[in-house]
Design a protein around this motif. Structure first.
Motif, PDB file in Angstrom:
ATOM      1  N   ASP A  73      -1.885  -0.655   5.040  1.00 25.29           N
ATOM      2  CA  ASP A  73      -1.822  -0.383   3.651  1.00 25.29           C
ATOM      3  C   ASP A  73      -3.686  -1.186   3.688  1.00 25.29           C
ATOM      4  O   ASP A  73      -4.559  -0.825   3.502  1.00 25.29           O
ATOM      5  N   ARG A  74      -3.052  -2.369   3.531  1.00 22.88           N
ATOM      6  CA  ARG A  74      -3.856  -3.894   3.741  1.00 22.88           C
ATOM      7  C   ARG A  74      -5.888  -3.696   4.686  1.00 22.88           C
ATOM      8  O   ARG A  74      -6.755  -3.846   4.212  1.00 22.88           O
ATOM      9  N   ARG A  75      -5.048  -3.650   5.652  1.00 23.49           N
ATOM     10  CA  ARG A  75      -5.696  -3.656   6.894  1.00 23.49           C
ATOM     11  C   ARG A  75      -7.380  -2.215   6.459  1.00 23.49           C
ATOM     12  O   ARG A  75      -8.155  -1.757   6.790  1.00 23.49           O
ATOM     13  N   ALA A  76      -6.255  -0.503   6.008  1.00 22.13           N
ATOM     14  CA  ALA A  76      -7.049   0.369   6.146  1.00 22.13           C
ATOM     15  C   ALA A  76      -7.823   0.124   4.680  1.00 22.13           C
ATOM     16  O   ALA A  76      -9.060   0.860   5.031  1.00 22.13           O
ATOM     17  N   ARG A  77      -7.625  -0.478   4.095  1.00 26.75           N
ATOM     18  CA  ARG A  77      -8.890  -1.020   3.038  1.00 26.75           C
ATOM     19  C   ARG A  77      -9.755  -1.576   3.294  1.00 26.75           C
ATOM     20  O   ARG A  77     -10.795  -1.147   2.952  1.00 26.75           O
ATOM     21  N   ARG A  78      -9.156  -2.867   4.218  1.00 25.69           N
ATOM     22  CA  ARG A  78     -10.163  -4.060   4.559  1.00 25.69           C
ATOM     23  C   ARG A  78     -11.482  -3.092   5.562  1.00 25.69           C
ATOM     24  O   ARG A  78     -12.742  -3.395   5.312  1.00 25.69           O
TER      25      ARG A  78
END
Ligand SMILES: C[S@@+](CC[C@H](N)C(=O)[O-])C[C@H]1O[C@@H](n2cnc3c(N)ncnc32)[C@H](O)[C@@H]1O
Length: 231
Positions: A73-78
């Motif tokens: 989730d964090r990587r996708a948003r970043r």
């Protein structure tokens, strides 16, 4: 607390109406592209790369381990992968409660936990009890990609899937054209482990929610076994 079976049908219908409806993934992500779904995405390498390469498609990943869910989730948003939606949850539960049948144009299952011990087999993603639920997610004309290094389980999945109505199934003798798709696959290729890869294609005129011939006997046998071992 009363169990569902103790409520009359009319009571159950009235109670269900009071529950807030689950939002459909279609309402949560912009765009109208076809959905690809991965069950048990682990560190999410395949989903993130695919979502960034194909902004015209939409991707949904389901993963039961919170740490992996948060990581992706964090990587996708970043990285601005706005066409990727990740959900933390148990895949079979979400398939039976939230996702509509025929939702996915492509379904990916890579290196699912094989649960080799007899008493854990009921947790497998693919077996005669769950095959209708999992394959029911595919829309007619949809494709399925599956890989495992646990060859015994892979053979069982192959035998099970080739009887699914309307599904043409092939073993891939070569790796995927795009190379190792997931972290497990990359690791096993380096280790030189044999990998069984399957590719399925559901006929364009297949009926959504077709039932596997082993489905009902499988469920009956599983219920009997569970009653015997008290689970
Ligand atoms: C062996 S790992 C493979 C991960 C990834 N697909 C790969 O190939 O690198 C299996 C993954 O499936 C997840 N998983 C297992 N059972 C699941 C279930 N019922 N629902 C959702 N995720 C599940 C596990 O948490 C784990 O991340």
């Amino acid at each position: 607390m009363r169990l569902a079976a103790q409520f009359s049908t009319a009571e159950q219908k009235r109670l269900l109406k009071q529950l807030p409806a689950f939002p459909s993934p279609d309402d949560l992500i912009a765009g109208t592209g076809p959905w690809e779904v991965e069950l048990g995405f682990g560190k999410g390498k395949f989903l993130l790369r695919s979502a960034l390469q194909h902004p015209e498609r939409r991707y949904l990943g389901i993963e039961v381990v919170s740490k992996y869910y948060r990581l992706l989730d964090r990587r996708a948003r970043r990285q601005g992968a706005d066409n990727l939606m990740v959900v933390r949850g148990e895949a079979l539960y979400l398939l039976s409660t939230v996702l509509p049948q025929g939702f996915a144009s492509v379904l990916h299952v890579y290196f699912p936990d094989p649960w080799p011990k007899q008493r854990h087999r009921k947790r497998r993603l693919f077996d005669s009890e769950t095959v209708d639920l999992v394959l029911g997610l595919l829309r007619p004309g949809g494709r399925l990609f599956f890989a495992t290094d646990f060859l015994e389980y892979g053979e069982l999945v192959y035998d099970l899937l080739r009887l699914y109505p309307g599904l043409t199934l092939e073993r891939r003798e070569a790796p995927w054209p795009d190379g190792a798709r997931t972290n497990y696959e990359a690791k096993y290729i380096v280790e030189g482990r044999p990998i069984l890869r399957l590719e399925g294609h559901l006929a364009a005129d297949a009926t959504v929610g077709s039932l596997h011939p082993e489905g009902v006997p499988g469920i009956v046998a599983a219920m009997a076994a569970r009653q015997e071992d008290g689970s």
